[in-house]
Motif scaffolding. Sequence first.
Motif, PDB file in Angstrom:
ATOM      1  N   THR A   1      31.927  49.123  37.600  1.00  0.00           N
ATOM      2  CA  THR A   1      33.021  50.344  38.231  1.00  0.00           C
ATOM      3  C   THR A   1      32.378  50.757  38.958  1.00  0.00           C
ATOM      4  O   THR A   1      33.291  51.245  40.806  1.00  0.00           O
TER       5      THR A   1
ATOM      6  N   TRP B   1      42.458  50.246  35.030  1.00  0.00           N
ATOM      7  CA  TRP B   1      43.156  49.382  34.961  1.00  0.00           C
ATOM      8  C   TRP B   1      44.642  48.500  35.178  1.00  0.00           C
ATOM      9  O   TRP B   1      45.602  47.917  36.000  1.00  0.00           O
ATOM     10  N   LEU B   2      45.582  49.619  34.187  1.00  0.00           N
ATOM     11  CA  LEU B   2      46.818  48.455  33.404  1.00  0.00           C
ATOM     12  C   LEU B   2      47.608  49.723  34.429  1.00  0.00           C
ATOM     13  O   LEU B   2      49.002  48.944  34.917  1.00  0.00           O
TER      14      LEU B   2
ATOM     15  N   TYR C   1      33.164  42.226  41.873  1.00  0.00           N
ATOM     16  CA  TYR C   1      33.706  42.279  43.418  1.00  0.00           C
ATOM     17  C   TYR C   1      34.704  41.960  44.341  1.00  0.00           C
ATOM     18  O   TYR C   1      35.714  41.561  44.519  1.00  0.00           O
TER      19      TYR C   1
ATOM     20  N   ALA D   1      39.576  44.380  39.364  1.00  0.00           N
ATOM     21  CA  ALA D   1      40.207  43.735  37.667  1.00  0.00           C
ATOM     22  C   ALA D   1      38.530  42.936  36.911  1.00  0.00           C
ATOM     23  O   ALA D   1      38.667  43.303  36.101  1.00  0.00           O
TER      24      ALA D   1
ATOM     25  N   ILE E   1      36.060  46.465  36.049  1.00  0.00           N
ATOM     26  CA  ILE E   1      37.446  46.976  34.891  1.00  0.00           C
ATOM     27  C   ILE E   1      36.355  46.353  34.091  1.00  0.00           C
ATOM     28  O   ILE E   1      36.205  46.085  32.884  1.00  0.00           O
ATOM     29  N   GLY E   2      36.885  44.471  33.678  1.00  0.00           N
ATOM     30  CA  GLY E   2      36.154  43.672  32.876  1.00  0.00           C
ATOM     31  C   GLY E   2      34.612  44.263  32.126  1.00  0.00           C
ATOM     32  O   GLY E   2      34.589  43.704  31.240  1.00  0.00           O
TER      33      GLY E   2
END
Length: 411
Positions: A226, A291-292, A356, A362, A365-366
């Motif tokens: 990230t 992320w959320l 990316y 997302a 981050i995952g």
Amino acid sequence: MNTPFSAPTRRALRTLSLAYFVQATGALSVVGSLDAISRQWGLADSQSAYLISVFGVSFAFAAPLLQVGFGHLRRRRQVLLGLGLFSAAALLFAAAPNYPVLLVSRVLMGLGAGFIGPVLGALGSSLADREHQGSAIAVVLLGLSIAGLVGMPLSAWIAHAWGARVLFLAVGVAGAATATLIAWAVPDSSEGEHVKLSTVTALLTRIDTLSAFLVVFFIAAGVYSTYSFIAPIIRDVFHAGPGTVSTSLVVLGVAGVAGNLFVTRAARRYSAETMLLAGLTLLSADLVLLWLASPSVGWLFVALTAWAFATDLLWPSQQRRIVELVPQLRGVALALTASFVFCGIGLGSAVAGWIYPALGFAGVIGSSLLFLALATASLKISRASGAQERPFDNIVVDRGRARHGGKGSQL
């Protein structure tokens, strides 16, 4: 302020910390100046990100091999040699006419850093008694945190204000000045190690040490999956410009210094494994929330604060754990640790360069969360296998006896 170190030792540790600052700033300044480098040489963001990967892979292979070839030199001399090469390579980067020369310069910077990073921790810990080695390593690693506080945002600002060439010119000059300070302030009393390939092989074939190295490999990969794209993420997800990139790096640096000061004291009370588990848990939770949550610059700064604190729990605790695991081979063990760190950085930044553009925020981050889960699993394996493996010093003795016709068992 109470301190376990004498004034000359504090001065030496702070000078070594400055060397870490210069190395970290030069090594990772590509992160904050990604856009500026891309504009200066007409590159895509993914091409600029590979300059991080090339450095990491070069460092990863150089660190242990340099210890095999030159580990017998006094540790201060190794650091001075590394700073010389690192600084010259930074000047080459500043003068590079094209992308291939940029790649070559980053390879050479990786080779120079292979002399610097792995030896700084061993040199710093050799200046303190065993009880205070964790604190000594944390002082040396404070330079890494200050690189986040000052070096990274300053490098991003310089690159955007005056260009990437000026940035790397400054890195080269700073490296040469730091070498002069080390020659003056750091005692030349720490002997090197006569490292053999068989010793490196032994460290890499034992489950407890290999899994311990994999802890930091996966941590680095998770962080840089990230972090290496923080500038494009701020641009694309949070819709902010270069000023926010510099401010974000300042936030990371301030929180990083606070985290390092906490670790310096906490290392006297908590085990390295406890600190590692706490850092992994905090960083994973922070990534999930980042992320959320809905994207806002204010929330980004909060998340980066927790991020920096978590990583400052991780880096010195990992080095401390390695020193405690194989204290008699701390030089080569820390070289391998640094090798795994930068190999992880190379993998993480390469994964980010691939994921990316395809999967966006997302996706990176995952991938970070997956790598951190693998780091946690590796720590548990290392801890469980450490109780079953024979002490490493016994194996070293046994190998010596075997070479002289004894009955020592082989790995």
